[in-house]
Design a protein around this motif. Structure first.
Motif, PDB file in Angstrom:
ATOM      1  N   SER A  48      31.446  29.769 -48.507  1.00 62.91           N
ATOM      2  CA  SER A  48      32.117  29.556 -47.222  1.00 62.91           C
ATOM      3  C   SER A  48      32.305  30.861 -46.464  1.00 62.91           C
ATOM      4  CB  SER A  48      33.487  28.899 -47.444  1.00 62.91           C
ATOM      5  OG  SER A  48      34.340  29.771 -48.175  1.00 62.91           O
ATOM      6  N   LEU A  49      31.725  31.956 -46.959  1.00 66.19           N
ATOM      7  CA  LEU A  49      31.925  33.259 -46.328  1.00 66.19           C
ATOM      8  C   LEU A  49      31.049  33.420 -45.090  1.00 66.19           C
ATOM      9  CD1 LEU A  49      32.004  35.632 -49.445  1.00 66.19           C
ATOM     10  CD2 LEU A  49      33.937  34.653 -48.188  1.00 66.19           C
ATOM     11  N   PRO A  50      31.485  34.214 -44.100  1.00 68.77           N
ATOM     12  CA  PRO A  50      30.626  34.590 -42.985  1.00 68.77           C
ATOM     13  C   PRO A  50      29.454  35.430 -43.484  1.00 68.77           C
ATOM     14  CG  PRO A  50      32.926  35.111 -42.520  1.00 68.77           C
ATOM     15  CD  PRO A  50      32.851  34.758 -43.971  1.00 68.77           C
ATOM     16  N   VAL A  51      28.330  35.338 -42.790  1.00 70.92           N
ATOM     17  CA  VAL A  51      27.098  36.037 -43.187  1.00 70.92           C
ATOM     18  C   VAL A  51      26.557  36.803 -41.990  1.00 70.92           C
ATOM     19  CG1 VAL A  51      24.733  35.772 -44.050  1.00 70.92           C
ATOM     20  CG2 VAL A  51      26.547  34.264 -44.905  1.00 70.92           C
ATOM     21  N   GLN A  52      26.058  38.003 -42.246  1.00 73.22           N
ATOM     22  CA  GLN A  52      25.434  38.815 -41.200  1.00 73.22           C
ATOM     23  C   GLN A  52      24.182  39.490 -41.753  1.00 73.22           C
ATOM     24  OE1 GLN A  52      27.802  42.117 -39.717  1.00 73.22           O
ATOM     25  NE2 GLN A  52      26.646  42.203 -37.821  1.00 73.22           N
ATOM     26  N   THR A  53      23.106  39.518 -40.975  1.00 74.20           N
ATOM     27  CA  THR A  53      21.940  40.304 -41.376  1.00 74.20           C
ATOM     28  C   THR A  53      22.224  41.769 -41.091  1.00 74.20           C
ATOM     29  OG1 THR A  53      20.908  39.927 -39.206  1.00 74.20           O
ATOM     30  CG2 THR A  53      20.250  38.474 -41.024  1.00 74.20           C
ATOM     31  N   SER A  88      15.299  32.127 -45.599  1.00 71.09           N
ATOM     32  CA  SER A  88      15.393  31.102 -46.641  1.00 71.09           C
ATOM     33  C   SER A  88      16.647  31.298 -47.477  1.00 71.09           C
ATOM     34  CB  SER A  88      14.152  31.147 -47.538  1.00 71.09           C
ATOM     35  OG  SER A  88      12.983  30.878 -46.810  1.00 71.09           O
ATOM     36  N   VAL A  89      16.946  32.558 -47.797  1.00 76.38           N
ATOM     37  CA  VAL A  89      18.146  32.842 -48.585  1.00 76.38           C
ATOM     38  C   VAL A  89      19.400  32.465 -47.803  1.00 76.38           C
ATOM     39  CG1 VAL A  89      19.442  34.619 -49.819  1.00 76.38           C
ATOM     40  CG2 VAL A  89      16.942  34.695 -49.818  1.00 76.38           C
ATOM     41  N   ILE A  90      19.428  32.755 -46.509  1.00 73.34           N
ATOM     42  CA  ILE A  90      20.596  32.402 -45.700  1.00 73.34           C
ATOM     43  C   ILE A  90      20.808  30.890 -45.688  1.00 73.34           C
ATOM     44  CG2 ILE A  90      21.488  32.366 -43.332  1.00 73.34           C
ATOM     45  CD1 ILE A  90      20.259  35.166 -42.982  1.00 73.34           C
ATOM     46  N   GLY A  91      19.725  30.126 -45.624  1.00 72.17           N
ATOM     47  CA  GLY A  91      19.873  28.679 -45.706  1.00 72.17           C
ATOM     48  C   GLY A  91      20.555  28.255 -46.990  1.00 72.17           C
ATOM     49  N   ALA A  92      20.171  28.875 -48.109  1.00 76.83           N
ATOM     50  CA  ALA A  92      20.817  28.566 -49.383  1.00 76.83           C
ATOM     51  C   ALA A  92      22.270  29.031 -49.397  1.00 76.83           C
ATOM     52  CB  ALA A  92      20.040  29.212 -50.525  1.00 76.83           C
ATOM     53  N   LEU A  93      22.550  30.188 -48.788  1.00 79.07           N
ATOM     54  CA  LEU A  93      23.927  30.692 -48.739  1.00 79.07           C
ATOM     55  C   LEU A  93      24.842  29.729 -47.998  1.00 79.07           C
ATOM     56  CD1 LEU A  93      23.368  34.487 -47.904  1.00 79.07           C
ATOM     57  CD2 LEU A  93      23.904  33.476 -50.132  1.00 79.07           C
ATOM     58  N   SER A  94      24.312  29.055 -46.995  1.00 80.27           N
ATOM     59  CA  SER A  94      25.147  28.140 -46.212  1.00 80.27           C
ATOM     60  C   SER A  94      25.677  26.986 -47.053  1.00 80.27           C
ATOM     61  CB  SER A  94      24.360  27.599 -45.016  1.00 80.27           C
ATOM     62  OG  SER A  94      23.358  26.686 -45.427  1.00 80.27           O
ATOM     63  N   GLU A  95      24.987  26.658 -48.139  1.00 78.61           N
ATOM     64  CA  GLU A  95      25.422  25.585 -49.033  1.00 78.61           C
ATOM     65  C   GLU A  95      26.189  26.114 -50.239  1.00 78.61           C
ATOM     66  OE1 GLU A  95      25.026  22.312 -48.412  1.00 78.61           O
ATOM     67  OE2 GLU A  95      24.228  22.944 -46.469  1.00 78.61           O
ATOM     68  N   GLN A 104      25.094  35.840 -56.581  1.00 78.09           N
ATOM     69  CA  GLN A 104      25.983  36.953 -56.236  1.00 78.09           C
ATOM     70  C   GLN A 104      26.932  36.581 -55.109  1.00 78.09           C
ATOM     71  OE1 GLN A 104      23.888  40.665 -55.543  1.00 78.09           O
ATOM     72  NE2 GLN A 104      22.555  40.307 -57.294  1.00 78.09           N
ATOM     73  N   ALA A 105      26.442  35.809 -54.145  1.00 87.00           N
ATOM     74  CA  ALA A 105      27.317  35.383 -53.051  1.00 87.00           C
ATOM     75  C   ALA A 105      28.476  34.548 -53.580  1.00 87.00           C
ATOM     76  CB  ALA A 105      26.508  34.590 -52.024  1.00 87.00           C
ATOM     77  N   ARG A 106      28.192  33.655 -54.521  1.00 85.32           N
ATOM     78  CA  ARG A 106      29.273  32.852 -55.116  1.00 85.32           C
ATOM     79  C   ARG A 106      30.264  33.756 -55.842  1.00 85.32           C
ATOM     80  NH1 ARG A 106      24.788  29.470 -57.020  1.00 85.32           N
ATOM     81  NH2 ARG A 106      24.636  27.573 -55.747  1.00 85.32           N
ATOM     82  N   MET A 107      29.746  34.707 -56.617  1.00 83.47           N
ATOM     83  CA  MET A 107      30.622  35.608 -57.356  1.00 83.47           C
ATOM     84  C   MET A 107      31.429  36.481 -56.404  1.00 83.47           C
ATOM     85  SD  MET A 107      28.528  36.768 -60.796  1.00 83.47           S
ATOM     86  CE  MET A 107      27.008  37.306 -59.998  1.00 83.47           C
ATOM     87  N   ALA A 108      30.822  36.882 -55.296  1.00 79.35           N
ATOM     88  CA  ALA A 108      31.537  37.710 -54.327  1.00 79.35           C
ATOM     89  C   ALA A 108      32.736  36.955 -53.749  1.00 79.35           C
ATOM     90  CB  ALA A 108      30.589  38.139 -53.209  1.00 79.35           C
TER      91      ALA A 108
END
Length: 332
Positions: A73-78, A63-70, A30-34
């Motif tokens: 390129s979007l900023p991430v916030q909990t 763990s998911v955030i670690g995968a999102l980093s790869e 979903q992050a990629r699609m977003a």
């Protein structure tokens, strides 16, 4: 450098990854699609339990955030982590620092006082709201001290840290944004936060945050909010999907903070009807004007970042719909 929208720029529209509703691999996809759909940032929830078994997921957010980093390129916030009961603030400081390094500084730590649903699982007593606010303030203090890279020893009212030092840190300290849904929590955010976190499109909470000082950055402190949406082939089907998957959104008062298990939420949710969904501001169905209006309403309330989460199974259809129909209208 951490990417920080401010009150002087236009509103950014982001996507809200719901850990309660999707497994870890689905969230990364979903992050990629977003990003492909034109969203500009990501929120991700931090839960131990889903709100109900119909949602049925709850992966470990770090763990998911670690995968999102790869994966993006979007900023991430909990949105948001509770650093007080289930997880010691020292551990949250460690996780947040590593996440910021992995994301190249594109990480913000959103924190709040949490819910019994996720936090009581260690067997610790679930404290009343005023105590939870005290714990949150001390936890944020501990996290910020650890993020200096210095060796920290802390003997506080709620937490003890001895001879602790973080070695992997981002170039700039991780911004810590505080969630507030009542006057006491908003006052705390206005005193200690780098930014404000909310859920909904109401203008008064963000105005109260700014009137009360606006946190450590004053007028430049960003304010973020989340909204839910349900794209489906018909409004009627979308309403039924929201009722089936997220009835907890309509529970009144402090129930969301004190009910201890998904089963208890399911029992309380029997009081929620389709009319509650129909009367709510959640955009349901295939009308792009309705969805765009919900985003614009939150932006006009004064939020610098608005994060929307799709309720329902047609995630790919949602992203196509927002890319072609909704985001262009919201930004027009």
């Amino acid at each position: 450098m951490t990417e920080t929208p401010t009150t002087t720029g236009r509103t950014r529209y982001g996507y809200f990854l719901a850990c309660e509703d999707h497994g870890p691999k689905a969230l990364v996809e979903q992050a990629r699609m977003a990003e492909d759909a034109g969203f500009e940032a990501l929120w991700i929830s931090d839960h131990f339990h889903p709100w109900g078994d119909a949602q049925g997921h709850s992966p470990f957010v770090w763990s998911v955030i670690g995968a999102l980093s790869e994966a993006t390129s979007l900023p991430v916030q909990t949105a948001v982590t509770c650093p007080t009961v289930r997880v010691h603030p020292l551990v949250v400081a460690h996780a947040a620092a590593t996440s910021a390094v992995q994301l190249g500084g594109r990480f913000r730590l959103g924190v709040g006082t949490g819910e019994a649903l996720n936090e009581h699982v260690t067997g610790e007593r679930w404290p009343p709201a005023p105590v939870r606010l005290q714990m949150l303030e001390e936890a944020v203090h501990v996290i910020r001290r650890l993020h200096t890279g210095e060796q920290v020893t802390h003997h506080g009212r709620h937490y003890t840290v001895e001879n602790a030092r973080l070695y992997d840190l981002p170039d700039t300290p991780v911004p810590i944004d505080v969630s507030g849904f009542g006057s006491a929590a908003i006052a705390l955010a206005a005193r200690i936060a780098d930014g404000f976190v909310f859920s909904g499109a109401q203008a008064e909470p963000v105005q109260e945050f700014r009137r009360s000082g606006g946190g450590r950055l004053g007028e430049q402190a960003p304010a973020f909010t989340g909204v839910k949406a349900c794209f489906d082939r018909s409004r009627e089907e979308a309403v039924r999907t929201v009722l089936r998957r997220w009835p907890n959104l309509f529970l009144p008062g402090e129930l969301g903070q004190v009910l201890p298990t998904p089963a208890h939420f399911e029992q309380a949710a029997k009081l929620v009807t389709e009319q509650h969904v129909t009367d709510s501001p959640i955009p349901c169905g295939p009308d792009p004007h309705e969805h765009a209006a919900a985003l614009r309403e939150a932006a006009e309330a004064g939020f610098d970042g608005v994060f929307v989460s799709q309720i329902g199974p047609d995630v790919r259809g949602f992203f196509d719909f927002y890319r072609t129909e909704v985001l262009p209208r919201a930004r027009a």
